[in-house]
Design a protein around this motif. Structure first.
Motif, PDB file in Angstrom:
ATOM      1  N   SER A 148      54.944  44.219  52.576  1.00  0.00           N
ATOM      2  CA  SER A 148      54.942  44.209  51.171  1.00  0.00           C
ATOM      3  C   SER A 148      54.791  43.101  50.032  1.00  0.00           C
ATOM      4  CB  SER A 148      56.440  44.809  50.770  1.00  0.00           C
ATOM      5  OG  SER A 148      57.483  44.035  51.317  1.00  0.00           O
ATOM      6  N   ASP A 149      54.913  42.050  50.730  1.00  0.00           N
ATOM      7  CA  ASP A 149      54.673  40.535  50.090  1.00  0.00           C
ATOM      8  C   ASP A 149      52.947  40.738  49.808  1.00  0.00           C
ATOM      9  OD1 ASP A 149      54.113  40.199  52.744  1.00  0.00           O
ATOM     10  OD2 ASP A 149      54.666  37.869  52.619  1.00  0.00           O
ATOM     11  N   LYS A 150      52.139  41.445  50.556  1.00  0.00           N
ATOM     12  CA  LYS A 150      50.639  41.290  50.348  1.00  0.00           C
ATOM     13  C   LYS A 150      50.308  42.448  49.510  1.00  0.00           C
ATOM     14  CE  LYS A 150      49.901  38.847  54.882  1.00  0.00           C
ATOM     15  NZ  LYS A 150      49.087  39.016  55.997  1.00  0.00           N
ATOM     16  N   VAL A 151      51.049  43.322  49.186  1.00  0.00           N
ATOM     17  CA  VAL A 151      50.359  44.302  48.435  1.00  0.00           C
ATOM     18  C   VAL A 151      51.265  44.307  47.047  1.00  0.00           C
ATOM     19  CG1 VAL A 151      50.437  46.968  48.297  1.00  0.00           C
ATOM     20  CG2 VAL A 151      50.192  45.786  50.379  1.00  0.00           C
ATOM     21  N   VAL A 152      50.578  44.206  45.881  1.00  0.00           N
ATOM     22  CA  VAL A 152      51.179  43.802  44.708  1.00  0.00           C
ATOM     23  C   VAL A 152      50.620  45.018  43.680  1.00  0.00           C
ATOM     24  CG1 VAL A 152      51.642  42.598  42.481  1.00  0.00           C
ATOM     25  CG2 VAL A 152      51.653  41.520  44.914  1.00  0.00           C
ATOM     26  N   PRO A 153      51.530  46.163  43.446  1.00  0.00           N
ATOM     27  CA  PRO A 153      50.767  47.426  42.729  1.00  0.00           C
ATOM     28  C   PRO A 153      50.814  46.719  41.400  1.00  0.00           C
ATOM     29  CG  PRO A 153      52.739  48.040  44.064  1.00  0.00           C
ATOM     30  CD  PRO A 153      52.695  46.424  43.999  1.00  0.00           C
ATOM     31  N   ILE A 154      49.810  47.353  40.359  1.00  0.00           N
ATOM     32  CA  ILE A 154      49.704  46.933  38.981  1.00  0.00           C
ATOM     33  C   ILE A 154      49.886  48.381  38.156  1.00  0.00           C
ATOM     34  CG2 ILE A 154      48.158  46.175  37.470  1.00  0.00           C
ATOM     35  CD1 ILE A 154      46.632  44.911  39.774  1.00  0.00           C
ATOM     36  N   THR A 155      50.867  48.073  37.333  1.00  0.00           N
ATOM     37  CA  THR A 155      51.168  49.058  36.119  1.00  0.00           C
ATOM     38  C   THR A 155      49.927  49.395  35.423  1.00  0.00           C
ATOM     39  OG1 THR A 155      53.532  49.126  36.675  1.00  0.00           O
ATOM     40  CG2 THR A 155      52.540  50.281  34.732  1.00  0.00           C
ATOM     41  N   VAL A 156      49.238  50.465  35.097  1.00  0.00           N
ATOM     42  CA  VAL A 156      48.340  50.437  34.069  1.00  0.00           C
ATOM     43  C   VAL A 156      48.707  50.658  32.563  1.00  0.00           C
ATOM     44  CG1 VAL A 156      46.134  51.497  33.541  1.00  0.00           C
ATOM     45  CG2 VAL A 156      46.628  51.300  35.961  1.00  0.00           C
ATOM     46  N   GLY A 157      49.612  51.390  32.444  1.00  0.00           N
ATOM     47  CA  GLY A 157      49.807  51.655  30.876  1.00  0.00           C
ATOM     48  C   GLY A 157      48.697  52.422  30.368  1.00  0.00           C
ATOM     49  N   ASP A 158      48.432  51.715  28.922  1.00  0.00           N
ATOM     50  CA  ASP A 158      47.325  52.532  28.222  1.00  0.00           C
ATOM     51  C   ASP A 158      46.340  51.788  28.713  1.00  0.00           C
ATOM     52  OD1 ASP A 158      49.180  54.234  27.161  1.00  0.00           O
ATOM     53  OD2 ASP A 158      49.650  52.896  25.429  1.00  0.00           O
ATOM     54  N   ALA A 159      45.944  50.935  29.359  1.00  0.00           N
ATOM     55  CA  ALA A 159      44.851  50.109  29.651  1.00  0.00           C
ATOM     56  C   ALA A 159      43.811  50.767  30.316  1.00  0.00           C
ATOM     57  CB  ALA A 159      45.134  48.653  30.435  1.00  0.00           C
ATOM     58  N   ASP A 160      42.455  50.393  30.258  1.00  0.00           N
ATOM     59  CA  ASP A 160      41.582  50.931  31.190  1.00  0.00           C
ATOM     60  C   ASP A 160      41.705  50.150  32.514  1.00  0.00           C
ATOM     61  OD1 ASP A 160      38.604  50.386  32.408  1.00  0.00           O
ATOM     62  OD2 ASP A 160      38.579  52.195  31.577  1.00  0.00           O
ATOM     63  N   PRO A 161      41.756  50.832  33.610  1.00  0.00           N
ATOM     64  CA  PRO A 161      41.964  50.119  35.188  1.00  0.00           C
ATOM     65  C   PRO A 161      40.995  49.163  35.122  1.00  0.00           C
ATOM     66  CG  PRO A 161      42.263  52.372  35.050  1.00  0.00           C
ATOM     67  CD  PRO A 161      41.625  52.178  33.920  1.00  0.00           C
ATOM     68  N   LEU A 162      39.707  49.221  34.986  1.00  0.00           N
ATOM     69  CA  LEU A 162      38.656  48.191  35.066  1.00  0.00           C
ATOM     70  C   LEU A 162      38.836  47.104  34.348  1.00  0.00           C
ATOM     71  CD1 LEU A 162      35.626  50.223  36.042  1.00  0.00           C
ATOM     72  CD2 LEU A 162      36.968  48.941  37.729  1.00  0.00           C
ATOM     73  N   ASP A 163      39.330  47.330  32.863  1.00  0.00           N
ATOM     74  CA  ASP A 163      39.264  46.200  32.074  1.00  0.00           C
ATOM     75  C   ASP A 163      40.368  45.553  32.583  1.00  0.00           C
ATOM     76  OD1 ASP A 163      37.177  47.164  30.368  1.00  0.00           O
ATOM     77  OD2 ASP A 163      38.464  48.011  28.948  1.00  0.00           O
ATOM     78  N   LEU A 164      41.391  45.929  32.846  1.00  0.00           N
ATOM     79  CA  LEU A 164      42.777  45.264  33.300  1.00  0.00           C
ATOM     80  C   LEU A 164      42.539  44.612  34.411  1.00  0.00           C
ATOM     81  CD1 LEU A 164      45.843  45.137  32.860  1.00  0.00           C
ATOM     82  CD2 LEU A 164      46.169  46.997  34.504  1.00  0.00           C
ATOM     83  N   THR A 307      28.172  32.269  37.464  1.00  0.00           N
ATOM     84  CA  THR A 307      29.353  31.393  36.839  1.00  0.00           C
ATOM     85  C   THR A 307      29.196  32.331  35.402  1.00  0.00           C
ATOM     86  OG1 THR A 307      27.896  29.824  35.908  1.00  0.00           O
ATOM     87  CG2 THR A 307      29.015  29.401  38.056  1.00  0.00           C
ATOM     88  N   GLY A 308      28.541  33.245  35.241  1.00  0.00           N
ATOM     89  CA  GLY A 308      28.569  33.904  33.799  1.00  0.00           C
ATOM     90  C   GLY A 308      29.758  34.860  33.494  1.00  0.00           C
ATOM     91  N   LYS A 309      29.427  35.405  32.383  1.00  0.00           N
ATOM     92  CA  LYS A 309      30.496  36.300  31.737  1.00  0.00           C
ATOM     93  C   LYS A 309      30.505  37.648  32.653  1.00  0.00           C
ATOM     94  CE  LYS A 309      31.499  38.668  27.631  1.00  0.00           C
ATOM     95  NZ  LYS A 309      30.890  39.110  26.226  1.00  0.00           N
ATOM     96  N   ALA A 310      31.959  38.096  32.857  1.00  0.00           N
ATOM     97  CA  ALA A 310      32.239  39.145  33.677  1.00  0.00           C
ATOM     98  C   ALA A 310      31.591  40.525  33.268  1.00  0.00           C
ATOM     99  CB  ALA A 310      33.545  39.440  33.880  1.00  0.00           C
ATOM    100  N   GLY A 311      31.272  41.237  33.769  1.00  0.00           N
ATOM    101  CA  GLY A 311      30.508  42.727  33.247  1.00  0.00           C
ATOM    102  C   GLY A 311      31.637  43.683  34.123  1.00  0.00           C
ATOM    103  N   VAL A 312      31.181  44.929  33.608  1.00  0.00           N
ATOM    104  CA  VAL A 312      32.077  46.084  33.794  1.00  0.00           C
ATOM    105  C   VAL A 312      30.906  47.365  33.922  1.00  0.00           C
ATOM    106  CG1 VAL A 312      34.029  47.919  33.719  1.00  0.00           C
ATOM    107  CG2 VAL A 312      34.168  45.296  33.166  1.00  0.00           C
ATOM    108  N   ILE A 313      31.087  48.102  35.237  1.00  0.00           N
ATOM    109  CA  ILE A 313      30.253  49.370  35.183  1.00  0.00           C
ATOM    110  C   ILE A 313      31.129  50.490  35.948  1.00  0.00           C
ATOM    111  CG2 ILE A 313      29.149  48.854  37.421  1.00  0.00           C
ATOM    112  CD1 ILE A 313      26.564  50.278  36.499  1.00  0.00           C
ATOM    113  N   SER A 314      31.079  51.518  35.357  1.00  0.00           N
ATOM    114  CA  SER A 314      31.767  52.444  36.063  1.00  0.00           C
ATOM    115  C   SER A 314      31.008  54.089  36.151  1.00  0.00           C
ATOM    116  CB  SER A 314      32.836  53.214  34.942  1.00  0.00           C
ATOM    117  OG  SER A 314      33.542  54.166  35.490  1.00  0.00           O
TER     118      SER A 314
END
Length: 319
Positions: A148-164, A307-314
């Motif tokens: 369990s110490d190696k698995v940390v769930p992340i609560t999403v709420g209203d956020a987009d999962p990839l943005d988060l 080393t540049g700016k992050a990008g997201v694709i879905s």
């Protein structure tokens, strides 16, 4: 089904698959890992425990759950490699194996070193099955999971999962529904599926940064080289779940190689559950002729991209 002998070391010969010969005649890291998987399956077969019979008779699903591979010498398409597989003592539930490949280069040359963990996952579908053989019983699990110490769930709420997952990081995210052909034993994403994810997201990452595989091939005759990869299961991902995969650049070593982390999640009831994590070491080489290449230092364009700016694709990709 009993072992063929008391020696827990086996050897077998394997050729790389033609599909993995993508640039000239060299074999990519994914297919090198496929060769490791084949060596492990043949080891179990020689020991009297073929994967098919384990499932059909005992309801045991053979799952490679950790795969750590270093490529020391490149394979070419017509190579005949000799694999040696040895069982390694271990206190945990996984069966631990050390795999080494040699290849003939006028003399035997060590080509690959790999550390592999195998779990025998009980089939959840409820058909009749015999009890597991005594020798394998310590490696039988009800589910694939990490401490369990190696698995940390992340609560999403209203956020987009990839943005988060990518916010504030030198990272790239991708969401894709897991098709049945990435799975095995009727329901579960298998190791080769995650290898395909690792190859795909690396390809999407460099394209997003303006230094795609074809761009550097066309303009500089550079090819990607992967000397080290590792993937570790943390939990189970199932057929037709959306896998959120994040590729994060961690370090650039003297403009010669870079290391990146791959993290995979599934979204369940508003929570991102980690299912796998991995690392990859990546460099580039210049094609010298149809047979030879040599590593090159990153130029400014490639360094800036990494080393540049992050990008997201879905969306859907193809592998």
């Amino acid at each position: 089904m009993s072992p063929t002998g008391t020696d827990k070391t086996t050897t077998t010969q394997i050729r790389p698959r033609y599909e993995g010969s993508n640039i000239c005649t060299w074999i990519g890291f994914k297919h090198v890992n496929y060769m490791v998987e084949e060596a492990v399956l043949d080891h179990l077969r020689q020991r009297g425990f073929p994967a098919g019979a384990l499932y059909e008779r005992y309801g045991l699903c053979t799952d490679i759950t950790d795969l750590d591979t270093k490529i020391l010498t490149a394979f070419h398409i017509d190579d005949l490699a000799t694999a040696t597989v040895k069982e390694v003592a271990h206190d945990g539930p996984e069966l631990r194996l050390a795999v080494e490949f040699t290849v003939d280069r006028g003399k035997p040359v060590r080509a690959v070193k790999s550390k592999v963990s195998v779990s025998l996952r009980l089939d959840p579908h409820g058909f009749d099955a015999e009890d597991a053989p005594a020798e394998l019983a310590p490696h039988v699990v009800d589910a694939i999971s990490a401490p369990s110490d190696k698995v940390v769930p992340i609560t999403v709420g209203d956020a987009d999962p990839l943005d988060l997952l990518t916010a504030g990081r030198n990272a790239f995210g991708w969401a894709w529904r897991m098709p049945y052909f990435y799975c095995h034993f009727t329901e579960r994403v298998q190791m080769s599926g995650y290898l395909r994810q690792m190859e795909e997201i690396l390809d999407l990452f460099v394209e997003d940064r303006g230094v795609s595989i074809k761009t550097l091939l066309d303009e500089q005759n550079w090819i990607p080289v992967v000397p080290h990869s590792r993937i570790t299961f943390l939990a189970e991902a199932n057929m037709e779940e959306t896998l959120y995969t994040v590729f994060t650049v961690e370090d650039i070593f003297k403009r010669y190689t870079f290391t990146a982390r791959m993290d995979c999640y599934v979204l369940r009831d508003g929570v991102l559950v980690p299912t796998a994590t991995g690392k990859i070491t990546h460099g580039w080489a210049v094609i010298e002729n149809r047979k030879d290449w040599s590593l090159v230092n990153f130029d400014d364009r490639l360094t800036d991209a990494l080393t540049g700016k992050a990008g997201v694709i879905s969306g859907r990709g193809t592998v």
